[in-house]
Design a protein around this motif. Structure first.
Motif, PDB file in Angstrom:
ATOM      1  N   VAL A 175       0.828  -1.207   0.000  1.00  0.00           N
ATOM      2  CA  VAL A 175       0.000   0.000   0.000  1.00  0.00           C
ATOM      3  C   VAL A 175       0.864   1.260   0.000  1.00  0.00           C
ATOM      4  N   SER A 176       1.895   1.278   0.839  1.00  0.00           N
ATOM      5  CA  SER A 176       2.740   2.472   0.932  1.00  0.00           C
ATOM      6  C   SER A 176       3.473   2.750  -0.372  1.00  0.00           C
ATOM      7  N   PHE A 177       4.021   1.695  -0.987  1.00  0.00           N
ATOM      8  CA  PHE A 177       4.754   1.901  -2.237  1.00  0.00           C
ATOM      9  C   PHE A 177       3.813   2.177  -3.410  1.00  0.00           C
ATOM     10  N   SER A 178       2.557   1.734  -3.310  1.00  0.00           N
ATOM     11  CA  SER A 178       1.605   2.089  -4.365  1.00  0.00           C
ATOM     12  C   SER A 178       1.349   3.591  -4.364  1.00  0.00           C
ATOM     13  N   LEU A 179       1.317   4.182  -3.168  1.00  0.00           N
ATOM     14  CA  LEU A 179       1.164   5.631  -3.079  1.00  0.00           C
ATOM     15  C   LEU A 179       2.439   6.344  -3.535  1.00  0.00           C
ATOM     16  N   MET A 180       3.587   5.701  -3.303  1.00  0.00           N
ATOM     17  CA  MET A 180       4.860   6.294  -3.712  1.00  0.00           C
ATOM     18  C   MET A 180       5.055   6.220  -5.224  1.00  0.00           C
ATOM     19  N   ALA A 181       4.545   5.153  -5.838  1.00  0.00           N
ATOM     20  CA  ALA A 181       4.770   4.949  -7.270  1.00  0.00           C
ATOM     21  C   ALA A 181       4.252   6.111  -8.099  1.00  0.00           C
ATOM     22  N   VAL A 182       3.088   6.643  -7.718  1.00  0.00           N
ATOM     23  CA  VAL A 182       2.482   7.722  -8.507  1.00  0.00           C
ATOM     24  C   VAL A 182       3.238   9.039  -8.336  1.00  0.00           C
ATOM     25  N   GLN A 183       4.203   9.078  -7.415  1.00  0.00           N
ATOM     26  CA  GLN A 183       5.023  10.274  -7.271  1.00  0.00           C
ATOM     27  C   GLN A 183       6.166  10.300  -8.278  1.00  0.00           C
TER      28      GLN A 183
END
Length: 314
Positions: free
Chosen positions: A255-263
């Motif tokens: 979940v955390s890296f999914s939010l990071m990916a869009v950055q």
């Protein structure tokens, strides 16, 4: 680093595949409520330790009341309702089909983003919804004895799968609202140095909501739950190992890296790559759970993933 966002997105898809497989094993061993109480407790602990290491504080320093409100709501909808449905779908139809129904999440995200924050719902979104639903229909429908078409899966499992996609989609919209408040509340001079870590702080709040909800409902329903008690579950090494793997690869890293990916890359590219889980999971589910791989299931998974990609690439 070039293609960093794409690499992170692929890692997220792999991570969610491992989490889905481990969650199916853990749910069968521990029961849905016990599994999720331990899962949310461990995810919360990992998040607290990470925040303490990065920020020197066990809680999100710059999260204001609006951030807490929206992220808590996101945790209730996404982690509690959504994951309760998802884990029950694993028990009734297996993690492979459970992940297939998760391709509905972008559809629900698009609908509720339109309703809640006014994002445009154009012809491309409608086409993507139709293709995604068609892909799922290919996988779950077959020729019946007395009707032209019949469900090849239990109705209860299908409803759980739809609920899981709904929880994920609405939870994501609530998370976006909360993360926007969180980012706006960070002082401008330090924002560039901490921006990449903000999703972990936001996810900590979601994990807290999930833990409180699952713990509360476990104690309310424990006399009606056929699963093992929390104390007895401590002796189930296979179930606890599966739970820890599911936690690390799901609520914490995934979940955390999914939010990071869009950055680091376009949201459409990231979401399309991350949506490949229903395809990736076909082979390991065959070897782990002896679920047959048919041409129909492969085509259905591919069509559903194409539908997800159309939400962002058209």
């Amino acid at each position: 680093m070039q293609y960093l966002g794409e690499i992170i997105s692929l890692g997220v898809a792999m991570s969610w595949t491992v989490a889905a497989l481990a969650s199916e094993v853990g749910s069968k061993q521990l029961g849905v409520f016990v599994m999720n109480v331990w899962r949310m407790a461990a995810a919360l602990l990992f998040s607290i330790l990470f925040m303490w290491y990065v920020f020197g504080s066990p809680y999100p320093l710059y999260a204001d009341s609006a951030t807490w409100l929206w992220m808590l709501l996101s945790g209730v909808v996404g982690y509690f309702f959504g994951d309760w449905c998802l884990f029950n779908s694993y028990l009734t139809i297996g993690s492979r089909y459970g992940q297939l129904f998760m391709t509905l999440a972008p559809m629900f995200t698009a609908i509720f983003a339109w309703l809640m924050i006014g994002q445009t719902l154009g012809w491309n979104s409608l086409l993507a919804m139709a293709v995604t639903l068609f892909g799922i229909a290919i996988s779950v429908l077959g020729r019946g004895e007395h009707h032209a078409l019949s469900l090849q899966l239990p109705t209860k499992g299908i409803l759980f799968g739809i609920g899981a996609g709904l929880g994920q989609g609405v939870g994501l919209v609530l998370s976006k609202i909360g993360l926007d408040h969180y980012t706006a509340n960070v002082p401008g001079e330090i924002l560039p140095t901490v921006e990449s870590y903000l999703p972990f702080g936001a996810n900590l709040i979601r994990c807290l909501a999930g833990f409180v909800c699952f713990t509360s409902f476990y104690w309310m329903m424990r006399h009606h739950d056929s699963s093992k008690t929390l104390k007895a579950s401590l002796h189930n090494k296979k179930g606890l190992a599966a739970m820890l793997i599911a936690v690390f690869t799901g609520p914490f890293l995934g979940v955390s890296f999914s939010l990071m990916a869009v950055q680091y890359t376009a949201a459409g590219i990231a979401s399309t790559i991350m949506a490949m889980t229903p395809i990736i999971i076909l082979i390991p589910s065959y070897y782990l759970f002896k679920q047959p791989i048919t041409l129909k299931s492969i085509i259905g998974a591919i069509v559903s993933c194409i539908g997800v990609s159309l939400f962002f690439l058209l």
